[in-house]
Design an enzyme around this catalytic site. Structure first.
Site, PDB file in Angstrom:
ATOM      1  N   CYS A   1     -10.378   9.861   8.688  1.00  0.00           N
ATOM      2  CA  CYS A   1      -9.016   9.566   8.225  1.00  0.00           C
ATOM      3  C   CYS A   1      -8.113   9.032   9.330  1.00  0.00           C
ATOM      4  O   CYS A   1      -7.021   8.542   9.050  1.00  0.00           O
ATOM      5  CB  CYS A   1      -8.391  10.820   7.612  1.00  0.00           C
TER       6      CYS A   1
ATOM      7  N   HIS B   1      -3.737   8.647  -0.242  1.00  0.00           N
ATOM      8  CA  HIS B   1      -4.511   8.678   0.994  1.00  0.00           C
ATOM      9  C   HIS B   1      -5.811   7.896   0.867  1.00  0.00           C
ATOM     10  O   HIS B   1      -6.884   8.472   0.658  1.00  0.00           O
ATOM     11  CB  HIS B   1      -4.786  10.137   1.363  1.00  0.00           C
TER      12      HIS B   1
ATOM     13  N   CYS C   1      -5.057  14.554  10.837  1.00  0.00           N
ATOM     14  CA  CYS C   1      -6.293  15.338  10.914  1.00  0.00           C
ATOM     15  C   CYS C   1      -7.407  14.535  10.255  1.00  0.00           C
ATOM     16  O   CYS C   1      -7.153  13.686   9.403  1.00  0.00           O
ATOM     17  CB  CYS C   1      -6.110  16.676  10.216  1.00  0.00           C
TER      18      CYS C   1
END
Length: 420
Positions: free
Chosen positions: A88, A377, A407
Site C-alpha cells: 500500500c 483505497h 501502513c
C-alpha cells in the site's frame, strides 16, 4: 541536496470495485492520469527525467507496466520508466525514490503514481497445472504428451485468486487489525466515530470545491463514489463485524476500507526546473522513512509507521505536535487509533527510542479532507492520492508542515514530511 518540489497531482475518481470500472485495466486507468497531468502542465513532447509507477494486482505479462503507460501518452518517448511495489506504500515509495534523485541532481523532473483494480483481476493457474503445461510444451514424443495429459485433474483447472492474506500467518489484514484493537483497547464506538469523521470531512471538501483540479472525470464518473454523505454514527453502529465473528469483532465494512478501483499520479521537480517552467510549487518533500515490524512473532501488523515516524522526527529534530496537517492512511480506523494510542504510551515509546511518550496530536488536523475509509483505497494509488491531497492543503494554507503515514501489508510502513 536540492529542494524537491511537489507541483501537483491528478487522479481518477475512486470507485467501489466491480462497478463503474469493471474490466478497465490498471494501464488504462493510470495512463489516463498521466495524460491529464501532461495536459495540465504542458508536458506534451517533453522528456521527463524518470517515471516510477506501480500496481499490486498486476499480471506477470505486464513486467514493463510503467514504461508501457508512458508510451501510451504524449510524453517524449525517450522518457524512461520503471515499476515500483511496496504494497500500500507503493506510490509514496515511488515519490520518495524519485525525490531523492531530484535532490541529488540526477534528474530535474519526475512523475510518480500507482493504480489498482479488483475488477480486472490477474487470475493465475494452479502451480501443478503450470508445471504440467510447461512439461507438455517440452514433450518430444506423442507418448510423453499423452502421459502428461492423462495426469491432468479437475482440481488443476481451478484458478488462483489474489488474496490479501499474510503468507507467514495465514491471517488477513483485517484479522490482524482485530488483534491490534483488542491489544490496545480500541472500542467499536471510537472506530465508527473516526469513520464518520472521514466521510463528513470528504463531503465538506467536495462541497467546498477542494477536489476540483485533483480529480478528473473518467468513464462517466466525476467524483469518488464511496463517500457516504448521508451516513450517521447510528447507521455505522448497525453493521456487522467483517473479520472476527466470535462476538468480539469490532471491524466492519463501515470502519474499514473496501475494495476500490482507482489510479493517481504526481508531478515532482527541482525548484530550479519548476521556476524555469513557471510552475507554482504546492509544497516540498522534506524527508521520508520506512520501517518494518516483526508481526510474525507478535507485533501488530500495521504498527510499522510508529517506528518510521519516530525515526523521522528524531532525524529532523521535530516533535509529533510540530505539524499542521496529519494524513494517516485509514486502512482500518482501528489501525489509525492503535497508532495514535501507541505514541501516547510511555512503555511503547521506549521501543521507539524515546524516554517519554511522543504524545497526542490535535485530532482536528487529521485527514481533514477525508481519509481512505471514505475516499477509497486502490492499494498502489493511495500514496500519490494522499501526497497530492496534503500538498494542496498546504498550498491553500500558504504555509505549514504535513506528516504523511501509510501502513502496508508485510508489516511495513512508509512515512514522509511535506513543507511549505
Amino acid at each position: 541536496m536540492r529542494k524537491v518540489a511537489i507541483i501537483g497531482g491528478k487522479r481518477i475518481p475512486f470507485v467501489k470495485s466491480f462497478r463503474e470500472y469493471n474490466r478497465v485495466s490498471n494501464q488504462e486507468m493510470l495512463t489516463a492520469c498521466l495524460n491529464t497531468l501532461i495536459k495540465a502542465y504542458q508536458l506534451e513532447g517533453v522528456r521527463i527525467g524518470d517515471v516510477a509507477l506501480g500496481a499490486l494486482l498486476n499480471r506477470s505479462t505486464e513486467w514493463n507496466f510503467a514504461r508501457e503507460c508512458v508510451l501510451g501518452t504524449s510524453l517524449d518517448p525517450h522518457t524512461p520508466a520503471y515499476n515500483v511495489q511496496r504494497a500500500c506504500g507503493t506510490s509514496l515509495d515511488a515519490i520518495i525514490q524519485l525525490g531523492l534523485r531530484i535532490a541529488a541532481g540526477q534528474i530535474e523532473s519526475a512523475i510518480a503514481g500507482g493504480s489498482d483494480t479488483n475488477s480486472d483481476l490477474p487470475l493465475q493457474l494452479q502451480q501443478q497445472l503450470s508445471w504440467k503445461l510447461t512439461a507438455l510444451k517440452g514433450a518430444k514424443t506423442l507418448g510423453e504428451r499423452l502421459k502428461i495429459l492423462a495426469s491432468l485433474r479437475f482440481r488443476d483447472l481451478s484458478p488462483v485468486f489474489p488474496s490479501i492474506v499474510e503468507p507467514r500467518t495465514g491471517l488477513s489484514m483485517g484479522q490482524h487489525t482485530e488483534r491490534m484493537v483488542q491489544e490496545w483497547g480500541i472500542s467499536r464506538q471510537e472506530q465508527d466515530a473516526l469513520a464518520y469523521n472521514s466521510h463528513m470531512n470528504a463531503t465538506r471538501a467536495y462541497i467546498a470545491g477542494f477536489f476540483e483540479g485533483l480529480v478528473f472525470p473518467f468513464k462517466n464518473v466525476s467524483r469518488d463514489t464511496i463517500i457516504r454523505s448521508d451516513t450517521t454514527p447510528e447507521k455505522l453502529a448497525t453493521l456487522k463485524p467483517a473479520f472476527d465473528f466470535s462476538g468480539k469483532g469490532t471491524l466492519t465494512a463501515g470502519n474499514s476500507t473496501i475494495y476500490t478501483d482507482g489510479a493517481a499520479a504526481l508531478l515532482l521537480a527541482s525548484e530550479e526546473y519548476a521556476q524555469h517552467r513557471q510552475w507554482p510549487v504546492q509544497a516540498y518533500l522534506l524527508d521520508a522513512e520506512t520501517a518494518a515490524v516483526d508481526y510474525v512473532h507478535g507485533e501488530g501488523l500495521l504498527m510499522a509507521p510508529t517506528y518510521a515516524v519516530a525515526r523521522l522526527l528524531k532525524r529532523n529534530n521535530l516533535r509529533l505536535q510540530d505539524f499542521d496537517v496529519y494524513e494517516i492512511h485509514e486502512a482500518f480506523c482501528g489501525q489509525v487509533l492503535c497508532t495514535l494510542k501507541a505514541w501516547e504510551d510511555a512503555a511503547y515509546c521506549k521501543k521507539l527510542g524515546y524516554d517519554a511518550p511522543l504524545g497526542s496530536i490535535d485530532s482536528s488536523k487529521l485527514n481533514t479532507k477525508g481519509g481512505s475509509v471514505a475516499i477509497g483505497h486502490p492499494f498502489a494509488a493511495t500514496g500519490a492520492r494522499i501526497v497530492a491531497q496534503a500538498a494542496k492543503i498546504l498550498q491553500e494554507r500558504g504555509e505549514g508542515r504535513a506528516l504523511v503515514s501509510i501502513c502496508t501489508a508485510g508489516g511495513m510502513g512508509v512515512v514522509a514530511i511535506l513543507e511549505r
